[in-house]
Design an enzyme around this catalytic site. Structure first.
Site, PDB file in Angstrom:
ATOM      1  CD  GLU A  36      56.598  65.084  66.131  1.00  0.00           C
ATOM      2  OE1 GLU A  36      55.528  65.675  65.724  1.00  0.00           O
ATOM      3  OE2 GLU A  36      57.583  64.659  65.414  1.00  0.00           O
ATOM      4  CE1 TYR A 119      52.758  63.486  62.749  1.00  0.00           C
ATOM      5  CE2 TYR A 119      52.808  64.570  64.724  1.00  0.00           C
ATOM      6  CZ  TYR A 119      53.542  64.052  63.435  1.00  0.00           C
ATOM      7  OH  TYR A 119      54.828  64.581  63.020  1.00  0.00           O
ATOM      8  CG  ASP A 137      51.859  65.628  58.934  1.00  0.00           C
ATOM      9  OD1 ASP A 137      51.869  65.055  57.699  1.00  0.00           O
ATOM     10  OD2 ASP A 137      52.750  66.344  59.279  1.00  0.00           O
TER      11      ASP A 137
END
Length: 290
Positions: A36, A119, A137
DNA sequence: CTCCGGATAC
DNA sequence: GTATCCGGAG
């Protein structure tokens, strides 16, 4: 409310999702966190090789925390936005110090880590731990704007509104909720794309509000456009970082001069890198900050 | 004085 | 995407 859309979307995802390194069954909370970080503002194709290499070298937070931050920055390679490498290193250190080396599962604990924002915190909670939390997102925003709200998608993002919108789409079942989050992002990434959506190949076309409304263009405040990369300070910083990674010895400003014609801009780029803690300047010159 | 939403900068 | 700054809001 949108149960048909959601159910169809999940079915599609289970059949068609791309096989990506960070989605493999052997993933860990740490590997999810690493992926991520890398995926923040960087395309999948560029992240994949770097991710594999990173996980091979640092399979746990402790392994990364044991090395100087400069090694993390060097291994980051050309992924861009190198401050993410320092943040990830800092996050690893915090995980070791404050969480016994285990990535925390709680959204608030995740948010407290450097480089982890709304996020990433939710993505890790959902995809690594299976929590039923909305993950939003840019892809999710676009899919919701189109398929659910029936709008074009130039609206400025609103975290508050979009999280609420995603929340409403999540079913009670935790496992399915995780799939809804992933499937929505996936659809936005491969089908419901920004510039040229492939509506003819869309699995949820019959449920799409945008389609049934005749694909109206978005009317309203326009989102600001991102500055061009070529010639930007960002580009110059990237060039300097490449030099510093390659040189395993301090480099003087003079040695860097040939790398960029505009001397003033080069100086400015170097100064900001030092200010950001990415580069360090000593008597012998510049190097990756430790 | 904390809590946004907007604007930047990377 | 995240962090930081900033002015308006509560």
């Amino acid at each position: 409310m949108h149960s048909d859309l959601v159910a169809t979307l999940v079915r599609w995802y289970e059949e068609e999702a791309r096989e990506l390194p960070w989605r493999r069954a052997d993933r860990t909370p740490w590997s999810v966190l690493v992926s991520e970080f890398m995926l923040q503002q960087t395309q999948v194709s560029r992240v994949a090789p770097a991710f594999e290499e990173w996980m091979r070298r640092w399979p746990t937070p402790a392994a990364l925390a044991a090395e100087p931050a400069s090694e993390a920055v060097r291994a980051w390679g050309g992924l861009g936005y190198p401050r993410r490498a320092r943040w990830l290193h800092g996050a690893a250190a915090r995980i070791v110090e404050e969480h016994g080396g285990e990535v925390p599962s709680d959204v608030d604990a995740l948010l407290a880590l450097p480089g982890v924002g709304p996020y990433t915190a939710r993505a890790v909670a959902a995809f690594a731990f299976g929590s039923r939390v909305p993950v939003v997102d840019t892809n999710t925003r676009r899919v919701i704007a189109r398929a659910v709200d029936g709008n074009g998608d130039a609206a400025p993002p609103s975290t508050r509104r979009d999280l609420a919108a995603m929340e409403r789409l999540l079913p009670a079942d935790t496992r399915v909720a995780q799939l809804v989050n992933a499937a929505t992002m996936e659809l936005g990434a491969v089908v419901c794309t920004a510039r040229a959506p492939r509506c003819e190949a869309c699995p949820v076309a019959v449920h799409c509000a945008w389609r049934s409304a005749g694909y109206p263009a978005y009317e309203g405040p326009r989102r600001r456009v991102q500055a061009t990369f070529a010639g930007s300070d960002r580009q110059v910083r990237g060039i300097v970082m490449r030099e510093l990674r390659a040189a395993h010895r301090p480099v003087t400003r003079g040695e860097l001069a040939p790398a960029w014609a505009d001397a003033a801009q080069l100086e400015r780029a170097i100064d900001t890198l030092v200010a950001d803690g990415l580069a360090a300047e000593g008597a012998e010159g510049l190097a990756l900050a430790e």
